[in-house]
Design a protein around this motif. Structure first.
Motif, PDB file in Angstrom:
ATOM      1  N   TYR A 284      -8.763 -24.082 -33.441  1.00 26.89           N
ATOM      2  CA  TYR A 284      -7.681 -23.932 -32.470  1.00 26.89           C
ATOM      3  C   TYR A 284      -6.526 -24.894 -32.734  1.00 26.89           C
ATOM      4  N   GLY A 285      -6.627 -25.658 -33.833  1.00 31.40           N
ATOM      5  CA  GLY A 285      -5.556 -26.580 -34.199  1.00 31.40           C
ATOM      6  C   GLY A 285      -5.743 -27.054 -35.629  1.00 31.40           C
ATOM      7  N   HIS A 286      -4.851 -27.931 -36.072  1.00 32.52           N
ATOM      8  CA  HIS A 286      -4.952 -28.545 -37.390  1.00 32.52           C
ATOM      9  C   HIS A 286      -4.119 -29.826 -37.372  1.00 32.52           C
ATOM     10  N   TYR A 287      -4.020 -30.513 -38.482  1.00 26.90           N
ATOM     11  CA  TYR A 287      -3.347 -31.822 -38.514  1.00 26.90           C
ATOM     12  C   TYR A 287      -1.840 -31.740 -38.292  1.00 26.90           C
ATOM     13  N   ASN A 288      -1.244 -30.609 -38.596  1.00 22.42           N
ATOM     14  CA  ASN A 288       0.220 -30.516 -38.627  1.00 22.42           C
ATOM     15  C   ASN A 288       0.744 -29.538 -37.580  1.00 22.42           C
ATOM     16  N   MET A 289       0.383 -29.771 -36.318  1.00 21.72           N
ATOM     17  CA  MET A 289       0.764 -28.849 -35.249  1.00 21.72           C
ATOM     18  C   MET A 289       2.235 -28.969 -34.871  1.00 21.72           C
ATOM     19  N   GLY A 290       2.851 -30.094 -35.200  1.00 14.35           N
ATOM     20  CA  GLY A 290       4.267 -30.289 -34.876  1.00 14.35           C
ATOM     21  C   GLY A 290       4.473 -30.834 -33.475  1.00 14.35           C
ATOM     22  N   GLY A 291       5.721 -31.184 -33.160  1.00 17.94           N
ATOM     23  CA  GLY A 291       6.098 -31.616 -31.822  1.00 17.94           C
ATOM     24  C   GLY A 291       5.348 -32.831 -31.326  1.00 17.94           C
ATOM     25  N   GLN A 292       5.029 -32.807 -30.036  1.00 18.14           N
ATOM     26  CA  GLN A 292       4.371 -33.938 -29.392  1.00 18.14           C
ATOM     27  C   GLN A 292       3.018 -34.242 -30.018  1.00 18.14           C
ATOM     28  N   ASN A 293       2.311 -33.222 -30.460  1.00 17.90           N
ATOM     29  CA  ASN A 293       0.995 -33.436 -31.053  1.00 17.90           C
ATOM     30  C   ASN A 293       1.067 -34.336 -32.284  1.00 17.90           C
ATOM     31  N   ASP A 294       2.084 -34.131 -33.119  1.00 20.30           N
ATOM     32  CA  ASP A 294       2.250 -34.966 -34.308  1.00 20.30           C
ATOM     33  C   ASP A 294       2.571 -36.413 -33.934  1.00 20.30           C
ATOM     34  N   LYS A 295       3.361 -36.592 -32.877  1.00 27.07           N
ATOM     35  CA  LYS A 295       3.683 -37.947 -32.412  1.00 27.07           C
ATOM     36  C   LYS A 295       2.431 -38.654 -31.906  1.00 27.07           C
ATOM     37  N   TRP A 296       1.615 -37.926 -31.143  1.00 29.31           N
ATOM     38  CA  TRP A 296       0.358 -38.496 -30.653  1.00 29.31           C
ATOM     39  C   TRP A 296      -0.561 -38.868 -31.821  1.00 29.31           C
ATOM     40  N   ALA A 297      -0.653 -37.979 -32.816  1.00 29.18           N
ATOM     41  CA  ALA A 297      -1.530 -38.222 -33.965  1.00 29.18           C
ATOM     42  C   ALA A 297      -1.097 -39.479 -34.714  1.00 29.18           C
ATOM     43  N   ALA A 298       0.211 -39.648 -34.878  1.00 35.14           N
ATOM     44  CA  ALA A 298       0.729 -40.841 -35.570  1.00 35.14           C
ATOM     45  C   ALA A 298       0.421 -42.102 -34.775  1.00 35.14           C
ATOM     46  N   GLU A 299       0.598 -42.030 -33.465  1.00 36.62           N
ATOM     47  CA  GLU A 299       0.321 -43.191 -32.616  1.00 36.62           C
ATOM     48  C   GLU A 299      -1.170 -43.524 -32.617  1.00 36.62           C
ATOM     49  N   PHE A 300      -2.007 -42.494 -32.560  1.00 38.77           N
ATOM     50  CA  PHE A 300      -3.457 -42.684 -32.591  1.00 38.77           C
ATOM     51  C   PHE A 300      -3.874 -43.361 -33.888  1.00 38.77           C
ATOM     52  N   ASN A 301      -3.313 -42.899 -35.002  1.00 38.95           N
ATOM     53  CA  ASN A 301      -3.633 -43.468 -36.307  1.00 38.95           C
ATOM     54  C   ASN A 301      -3.213 -44.933 -36.395  1.00 38.95           C
ATOM     55  N   THR A 302      -2.044 -45.236 -35.867  1.00 39.24           N
ATOM     56  CA  THR A 302      -1.562 -46.623 -35.878  1.00 39.24           C
ATOM     57  C   THR A 302      -2.468 -47.516 -35.044  1.00 39.24           C
ATOM     58  N   LYS A 303      -2.901 -47.009 -33.899  1.00 44.22           N
ATOM     59  CA  LYS A 303      -3.701 -47.816 -32.972  1.00 44.22           C
ATOM     60  C   LYS A 303      -5.131 -48.012 -33.447  1.00 44.22           C
ATOM     61  N   PHE A 304      -5.752 -46.953 -33.973  1.00 50.18           N
ATOM     62  CA  PHE A 304      -7.174 -47.009 -34.295  1.00 50.18           C
ATOM     63  C   PHE A 304      -7.486 -46.976 -35.790  1.00 50.18           C
ATOM     64  N   LYS A 305      -6.449 -46.785 -36.626  1.00 48.42           N
ATOM     65  CA  LYS A 305      -6.682 -46.594 -38.062  1.00 48.42           C
ATOM     66  C   LYS A 305      -7.683 -45.455 -38.267  1.00 48.42           C
ATOM     67  N   ASP A 306      -7.461 -44.375 -37.538  1.00 48.20           N
ATOM     68  CA  ASP A 306      -8.349 -43.217 -37.549  1.00 48.20           C
ATOM     69  C   ASP A 306      -7.502 -41.971 -37.284  1.00 48.20           C
ATOM     70  N   ASP A 307      -8.089 -40.801 -37.507  1.00 44.91           N
ATOM     71  CA  ASP A 307      -7.350 -39.548 -37.361  1.00 44.91           C
ATOM     72  C   ASP A 307      -7.739 -38.832 -36.075  1.00 44.91           C
ATOM     73  N   PHE A 308      -6.754 -38.262 -35.412  1.00 41.64           N
ATOM     74  CA  PHE A 308      -7.007 -37.470 -34.212  1.00 41.64           C
ATOM     75  C   PHE A 308      -7.195 -36.016 -34.621  1.00 41.64           C
ATOM     76  N   TYR A 309      -8.366 -35.448 -34.334  1.00 44.59           N
ATOM     77  CA  TYR A 309      -8.614 -34.053 -34.707  1.00 44.59           C
ATOM     78  C   TYR A 309      -9.278 -33.239 -33.602  1.00 44.59           C
ATOM     79  N   THR A 310      -9.760 -33.880 -32.545  1.00 50.15           N
ATOM     80  CA  THR A 310     -10.398 -33.125 -31.466  1.00 50.15           C
ATOM     81  C   THR A 310      -9.336 -32.779 -30.421  1.00 50.15           C
ATOM     82  N   ASN A 311      -8.482 -31.827 -30.769  1.00 52.60           N
ATOM     83  CA  ASN A 311      -7.336 -31.496 -29.919  1.00 52.60           C
ATOM     84  C   ASN A 311      -7.734 -30.965 -28.554  1.00 52.60           C
ATOM     85  N   ALA A 312      -8.958 -30.475 -28.401  1.00 56.02           N
ATOM     86  CA  ALA A 312      -9.394 -29.956 -27.106  1.00 56.02           C
ATOM     87  C   ALA A 312      -9.375 -31.024 -26.025  1.00 56.02           C
TER      88      ALA A 312
END
Length: 410
Positions: A284-312
């Motif tokens: 139901y999603g992927h790494y490059n959804m665009g928009g706000q999701n990409d901003k959240w993913a970048a912030e998550f990565n910066t904060k946790f040094k990990d990837d956000f993938y459980t978009n549900a």
């Protein structure tokens, strides 16, 4: 008299205001029941961080003006441990639980929540399922107290095989899955859908292996190669997919993989550049959804040094905030009633919680493992690779019928 009328009118307005925002500022505890130890521990660790991250985000923006607080429990991927965790959660005043890793666990929790709610009116629990995808949970085992925010196995396979039907290089398929309900369902729906859409495709092999126990998949890769399969369909996740694709790379298997969970912790690293153009994911999603999701993913990565993938996770908080605002309550009974049939905008477009079975209807995406580039720049686990979208399936395309006969309170 005029003064009295004004005072009465003011009192009515104040009462209405209090009623409309009775739960504003209230803390809503959400029990998270999933693995933090064992082979699947890294997946659970990523997901509890995801829930905590978005609890903070939605605390500032949800229309119900409530405060979400995550209460994590390590269930060790065990149904028995999960039931102990559920009891501990209830003892702490938790009335909402989330879980996703393992349909065997989800099945035990659904049954336990049903029994608890029947025996304890006024103390009901609501189960928000973000990743356990056994179709039975919204068919023969459907429950008023269970809502699923992932797409189930049949929905994903419907979309996946719609794509595969046009891939003429798919001729011989091997089914390799985990030996529990989810793995069984992946194999079942793969065979049914391919028989209907591509009767010329041969199923040249099928294996089920223990969940989260296999450390060396080389023998399985040897069997796949010997079968002559040009394609593998697998619902494996976590270490079971990471170690599988690692063995495929090391064993020189060059066929394609059609998967559900390539994005999950450990698999990107195991793939590296070895699966470029050959590994697909339906979800139901992927790494490059665009928009706000990409901003959240970048912030998550910066904060946790990990990837956000459980978009549900985003679906869950969206739904809770809006249903609590609609119900003007945090009571699970009222929130469940508000959530039934609700349509709301989320990261992947407009979605709908189907009233008949509590299965979220949403778009699905097929993505392929390839080099990250300017168009699709997000690189999980610093691999230099990404999952780039290939095809979008609107909700009506991936939707599957339900046999649910929902028993509702009262």
């Amino acid at each position: 008299m005029k003064l009295a009328r004004n005072l009465i009118a003011t009192a009515v307005l104040v009462t209405a205001g209090v009623s409309a925002f009775a739960q504003a500022g209230e803390t809503v505890k959400i029990g998270w029941i999933d693995p933090l130890s064992g082979l699947m521990g890294p997946v659970g660790s990523n997901q509890i961080k995801s829930f905590q991250f978005f609890a903070e985000k939605f605390n500032a923006t949800n229309p119900a003006k409530v405060k979400f607080e995550m209460v994590p429990f390590d269930n060790k991927l065990s149904p028995a441990e999960s039931l102990n965790a559920l009891k501990a959660a209830m003892d702490q005043g938790v009335r909402y639980i989330v879980q996703g890793n393992g349909s065997s666990v989800a099945g035990a929790l659904i049954e336990a929540v049903n029994k608890h709610n029947e025996r304890n009116p006024g103390k009901e629990i609501l189960f928000l399922n973000y990743a356990a995808v056994d179709p039975d949970f919204t068919n023969s085992k459907c429950s008023y107290w269970h809502f699923r925010f992932d797409a189930d196995t049949s929905m994903k396979m419907e979309a996946l095989t719609t794509f595969m039907a046009d891939q003429k290089d798919v001729k011989k398929v091997y089914l390799l899955n985990q030996n529990y309900s989810h793995g069984h369902q992946v194999a079942k729906y793969a065979k049914e859908n391919l028989a209907r859409k591509r009767p010329d495709v041969q199923i040249v092999g099928e294996d089920l292996h223990p969940l989260a126990q296999v450390r060396d998949f080389a023998p399985y890769i040897a069997k796949i190669k010997a079968s002559g399969a040009d394609t593998v369909i697998t619902g494996n996740w976590g270490s079971d997919l990471a170690l599988l694709v690692k063995a495929a790379n090391e064993g020189g298997y060059t066929g394609k993989f059609y998967t559900y969970y390539t994005s999950v912790t450990g698999t990107p690293t195991a793939l590296g550049k070895g699966g470029e153009g050959r590994v697909f994911q339906i979800g139901y999603g992927h790494y490059n959804m665009g928009g706000q999701n990409d901003k959240w993913a970048a912030e998550f990565n910066t904060k946790f040094k990990d990837d956000f993938y459980t978009n549900a996770v985003v679906h869950v908080f969206n739904a809770l905030g809006q249903s609590m605002a609609k119900a003007k309550s945090t009571d699970p009974v009222k929130v469940a009633a508000a959530l039934e049939g609700m349509k709301f905008n989320s990261f992947n477009g407009e979605v709908e919680m189907r009233k008949t079975d509590h299965q979220l209807q949403q778009p699905l995406f097929l993505a392929v493992w390839q080099k990250a580039d300017k168009k699709y720049p997000y690189s999980p686990e610093n691999t230099g690779m990404t999952l780039a979208p290939v095809k979008t399936f609107e909700a009506y395309v991936a939707s599957t019928p339900t046999s649910c006969q929902m028993k509702r309170p009262g």
